[in-house]
Enzyme design. Structure first.
Site, short mmCIF file in Angstrom:
data_model
loop_
_atom_site.label_atom_id
_atom_site.label_comp_id
_atom_site.label_asym_id
_atom_site.label_seq_id
_atom_site.Cartn_x
_atom_site.Cartn_y
_atom_site.Cartn_z
N ARG A 362 43.39 -8.22 -28.73
CA ARG A 362 43.86 -7.21 -27.78
C ARG A 362 43.41 -5.81 -28.13
NH1 ARG A 362 48.77 -10.25 -28.36
NH2 ARG A 362 48.54 -12.00 -26.95
N VAL A 363 43.07 -5.52 -29.36
CA VAL A 363 42.67 -4.16 -29.69
C VAL A 363 41.27 -4.06 -30.32
CG1 VAL A 363 44.98 -3.23 -29.95
CG2 VAL A 363 43.89 -4.28 -31.89
#
Ligand code: ATP
Ligand code: MG
Length: 498
Positions: A362-363
């Site tokens: 997600r990052v």
């Protein structure tokens, strides 16, 4: 910081030396079974406090009520009898930290397990608060694992928490260990925490690390299957404290918790023996907090706090690929993404067996290097298109030429993404491999010659672009011209194969 005056400094030192009288409250053991002890008469005990029994045995207070204290023992071979006295020590569990731990194997309370003496000056409590929001900064530096399938499609950044999840024997530990091995030429410190594993498995892991020369920058924290539940419960917290010492000194640290399923099981055992009410899958109500407070301690610290980071790679084992069981869903929701390994892929020879459809980061995208971004853009789509089309062609119809090419390209990509264990790729090699996919240079290579041709291709590219390789590996940047000439070279290599 201002230097204190001489008198003030001496005063402080003398204050430190003054011995204060200590008062203990004595309690009495009323029940002892399965490593869990109930003590009466100990008022004022803290949660997590060390209790000392009259036989010199230690336990940890985990259940406080107005009448009695419930504690778990650290050593399963020692016993405590009813009627014995017990006292609170006022201390919580602490673990030694420092540079001396590098290359060492310790247990969760800091005893060396490698037969050598251990000298450290500092001790940190095993449980420490997570850094507050203002001390953190967004993830922006890549944590290269050296595994092409991960670095290209599920990139991990320093300070991220990425879960490795899959059935038993699907290569979870291998991915974690390869990631440690790949940190050899970076300045990353690694901590490998083994929880509830067989001693022989951990010995194998340590041997792999030693052979790869990775123990020089690695600390192993081990609580085995034969250790008490209390030790297994403590292990990841202790490992995190060991990592925090380096993080606070501006270092980047990679911590592996292998695995949190066994950690949860150890905690469930303690909770049930302490007669806490069981919930879903008989886990206690605070099982989410057990892992969230651990994983929240991994962070990317702000420049003012030294700019260090802890990247966490927890491992979770699933049963029959079921990622919606209790512990997997909990840990998935706490982490910033997961690498999902699949049994079917593993047995079909696709190793590492990463299911790219169910894996996310997600990052990490924001931390990916420019060179990797330039070549990995369409990879996920290519792979999912191939998987979708492949299902339809199983019905036996003859594919049209466009579909046939898509299938061929997909098969070639799967072959490119296969990677042996303990052989991480440099960034340049990863870029070169993806260029081969983009240009279709290796499309016509037969399956049984693929591995050998791939090696030849990489050597060819590396010798042709030696200076570019060096700058890409060092900075992660690649100009458009370099990309064009890489593509040209890959195509010309492809021509020689025809
Ligand atoms: P467990 O559930 O027992 O902890 P695991 O999921 O951690 O297993 P590993 O121990 O990493 O799995 O790997 C299982 C086996 O597969 C090992 O024998 C390992 O050597 C092999 N293996 C893993 N990855 C690869 C790979 N990329 N290439 C070849 N063999 C591999
Ligand atoms: Mg394993």
């Amino acid at each position: 910081m201002e230097t204190p005056g001489i008198s003030a400094f001496l005063h402080k030192r003398i204050d430190e030396y003054s011995f204060k009288p200590v008062t203990y409250k004595k309690g009495k053991v009323v029940k002892s079974a399965d490593g869990v002890v109930t003590v009466e008469g100990l008022t004022g005990t803290r949660y997590g406090e060390l209790l000392e029994f009259s036989g010199g045995v230690f336990g940890m207070a985990l259940e406080l009520s107005d009448k009695a204290v419930g504690a778990v023992l650290f050593d399963v071979s020692e016993s405590v009898q009813a009627g014995e006295s017990a006292k609170g020590t006022g201390q919580v569990i602490e673990v030694p930290v420092g540079e001396n731990l590098l290359g060492r194997i310790i247990d969760p309370i800091g005893r060396p397990l490698d037969g050598k003496a251990l000298r450290t000056e500092k001790y940190y409590p095993a449980e420490r608060p997570a850094p507050p929001i203002i001390d953190r900064r967004p993830v922006d530096t890549p944590m290269a694992t050296g595994i092409l399938a991960i670095d290209s499609m599920i990139p991990i950044g320093r300070g991220q928490r990425e879960l490795i999840i899959g059935d038993r024997q699907t290569g979870k530990t291998t991915i974690a260990i390869d990631s440690i091995i790949n940190q050899k030429d970076s300045d990353v410190i690694c901590v490998y925490c083994a929880i509830g594993q067989k001693a022989s498995t951990v010995a194998g892991v340590i041997e792999t690390l030693q052979k790869a020369g990775a123990m020089d920058y690695t600390v192993v924290v081990h609580a085995g299957a034969s250790d008490s539940a209390a030790m297994q419960y403590l292990a990841p917290y202790s490992a995190c404290s060991v990592a925090e010492y380096f993080e606070e000194r501006g270092k980047d640290v990679l911590v592996i918790y292998d695995d949190l399923t066994k950690h949860a099981v150890a905690y469930r055992m303690m909770s049930l023996l302490l007669l806490r009410p069981p919930g879903r899958e008989a886990f206690p109500g605070d099982i989410f907090y057990l892992h969230s407070r651990l994983l929240e301690r991994s962070a990317c610290l702000s420049k003012e706090k030294g700019g260090g980071s802890i990247t966490a790679m927890p491992v979770v084992e699933t049963m029959d690929g079921n990622i919606s069981a209790y512990i997997p869903t909990n840990v998935i929701s706490i982490t910033d993404g997961q690498i999902f390994l699949e049994s079917d892929l593993f047995h079909a020879g696709v190793r590492p067996a990463v299911n790219t459809g169910l894996s996310v980061s997600r990052v990490g995208r924001s931390a990916q290097t420019n060179a990797m971004k330039a070549v990995s853009g369409t990879l996920r789509i290519d792979l999912s298109q191939y998987r979708e089309t492949e299902v339809f062609t199983r019905f036996g119809s003859d594919p049209d030429p466009a579909t046939a090419r898509l299938l061929k390209k997909g098969e070639c990509l799967i072959n490119i993404l296969k990677q042996d264990k303990s052989s991480p790729y440099t960034l340049f090699r990863q870029v070169a491999l993806l260029v081969a996919h983009k240009t279709g240079a290796l499309l016509d290579v037969p399956q049984k010659e693929f591995k050998e041709t791939l090696k030849r291709y990489l050597d060819f590219m590396e010798s042709k672009f030696a200076s570019e390789a060096e700058s890409i590996n060092a900075g992660g940047d690649m100009t458009n011209d370099t990309l064009l000439s890489l593509e040209k070279a890959a195509k010309s290599f492809g021509e020689t194969l025809k």
